[in-house]
Design an enzyme around this catalytic site. Structure first.
Site, PDB file in Angstrom:
ATOM      1  N   ASP A 125      -2.328 -18.615 -68.562  1.00 55.27           N
ATOM      2  CA  ASP A 125      -1.281 -17.649 -68.250  1.00 55.27           C
ATOM      3  C   ASP A 125      -1.868 -16.552 -67.364  1.00 55.27           C
ATOM      4  OD1 ASP A 125       1.331 -16.332 -68.637  1.00 55.27           O
ATOM      5  OD2 ASP A 125       0.157 -14.838 -69.727  1.00 55.27           O
ATOM      6  N   GLU A 164       1.184 -22.021 -64.236  1.00 61.34           N
ATOM      7  CA  GLU A 164       2.559 -21.796 -63.831  1.00 61.34           C
ATOM      8  C   GLU A 164       2.609 -21.599 -62.325  1.00 61.34           C
ATOM      9  OE1 GLU A 164       5.603 -19.123 -66.390  1.00 61.34           O
ATOM     10  OE2 GLU A 164       3.534 -18.446 -66.330  1.00 61.34           O
ATOM     11  N   ASP A 214       0.464 -13.006 -74.537  1.00 61.88           N
ATOM     12  CA  ASP A 214      -0.135 -13.845 -73.493  1.00 61.88           C
ATOM     13  C   ASP A 214      -0.676 -15.172 -74.045  1.00 61.88           C
ATOM     14  OD1 ASP A 214       0.481 -11.822 -71.748  1.00 61.88           O
ATOM     15  OD2 ASP A 214      -1.508 -10.906 -71.852  1.00 61.88           O
TER      16      ASP A 214
END
Ligand code: ZN
Length: 376
Positions: free
Chosen positions: A188, A280, A361
């Site tokens: 992340d 991502e 997170d």
């Protein structure tokens, strides 16, 4: 099975005054040729709806060299000028394939000055490098060794805004895939922590998956902010302003170098230790411009980390999965799958109705991993 890859080795070097002025001239010609060719391509594209080929712009270059007011183009090595046209060609190919925006002009102040030399325009012997039209080998600081017997195929010389000279040697190397790893990881992107991993890492803060920003970064940023304030106070066009601008550039360069080093180590480690790395797609962030220094640095780092992971995964037989940018990684409970309505940025930890307590997170990184594994 081993594969042959092209790898860049970058070093600082110290040109003689003569070499420096030859290189500065070359940079100027590269920029001019690039901009003129871009102008021509833009004209053909907008007025005639036509794409200009590389061969056509190369013929234009030959014609320009015959013009009296452009005769100085003959004074520098022709290879970097040809390479500039190739780079422009690639920029247009990316534009037409919708991978990049429309190419922009190179500015003397804002673009990095550089020149690329291919085999015919440099000589490499016994670990020494001579460039076309230049006397003497370059005085290179060999901060890390080139692989034994390496034969550079391309050499790029550049000077950054801080006035430092660099030479990148592109070397073909054979890399072997690593033995398969058992572990997988989700990553992340953060701001307070640079990245957070879906599982604890040795050396992480508090034994969780948080990878902190490189050390000294705070001090570096403070120095940068101070230099920027000082620059803002200097009168336009003054010698003090030029000096202050150089200070800003140096402070920037120092942060960027440390970052680069850090990201290299981090990406190598992620790829080494994991068979699958899930991240991502954060390109959407570019649209949300919040002009803070921290944000700008973290966005740049993220893009860099992604490209490092992409090629290292390819090299070492690992899998990089990029999941959809709209996936609600922060809002999903990793334990029960319930979707929270909102998750403001300032919420660092939360408790789901199912009773699970999450670090924001770490939970997001776990969800990213699960989504990536499901998508494969
Ligand atoms: Zn839950």
């Amino acid at each position: 099975m081993a594969q042959i890859v092209k790898r860049a080795y970058r070093y600082r070097f110290y040109p003689t005054p003569e070499q420096a002025s030859e290189l500065a001239r070359t940079f100027g010609c590269v920029r001019l040729v690039y901009n003129k060719a871009l102008e021509e391509r833009t004209r053909a594209y907008t007025l005639e709806g036509r794409r200009v080929s590389y061969a056509e712009s190369s013929a234009l270059l030959t014609a320009w060299k015959r013009e009296e007011e452009l005769a100085f183009l003959n004074g520098v090595s022709s290879v970097p000028l040809q390479q500039a046209l190739r780079h422009l060609q690639a920029a247009f190919a990316n534009f037409f394939a919708k991978r990049a925006g429309y190419p922009v002009f190179k500015s003397r102040k804002k673009s990095r000055a550089s020149a690329e030399y291919t085999r015919s325009a440099f000589r490499w012997r016994d670990g020494r490098l001579w460039l076309a039209k230049m006397n003497g080998p370059l005085d290179i600081v060999w901060s890390r060794p080139l692989p034994q017997g390496a034969q550079p195929s391309t050499v790029t010389v550049s000077r950054d805004a801080a006035g430092r000279w660099f030479v990148s040697l592109f070397v073909e190397e054979s890399v072997r895939p690593l033995d398969p790893a058992e572990t997988v990881v989700g990553v992340d992107a953060g701001i307070s922590a640079l990245v957070t991993l879906s599982r604890p890492i040795p050396g992480g803060t508090d034994g969780d998956g948080k990878v902190a920003n490189p050390r000294h970064e705070r001090a570096g940023r403070r120095r940068l902010a101070k230099a920027q304030r000082s620059l803002a106070r200097k009168a336009a066009g003054s010698a003090n302003r030029a000096k202050a601008r150089l200070k800003v550039a140096r402070a920037h360069a120092r942060i960027a170098d440390r970052r680069q080093d850090f990201l290299h180590k981090l990406s190598t480690r992620l790829v080494r230790e994991n068979q699958v790395v899930v991240i991502e797609d954060l390109t959407i962030r570019n649209l949300v411009r919040t002009h803070t220094l921290a944000r700008a640095i973290s966005d740049a780092s993220w893009r860099e980390l992604r490209s490092l992971l992409e090629y290292k995964a390819r090299w070492y037989g690992r899998e990089l999965v990029v999941i959809d940018r709209w996936f609600p990684s922060s809002k999903l409970c990793g334990a029960c799958g319930a979707l929270q309505k909102a998750m403001p940025l300032n919420v660092r930890a939360w408790e789901c109705a199912c009773g699970a307590v999450h670090d924001r997170d770490v939970n997001a990184a776990k969800n990213i991993l699960a989504a990536g594994l499901a998508e494969r």
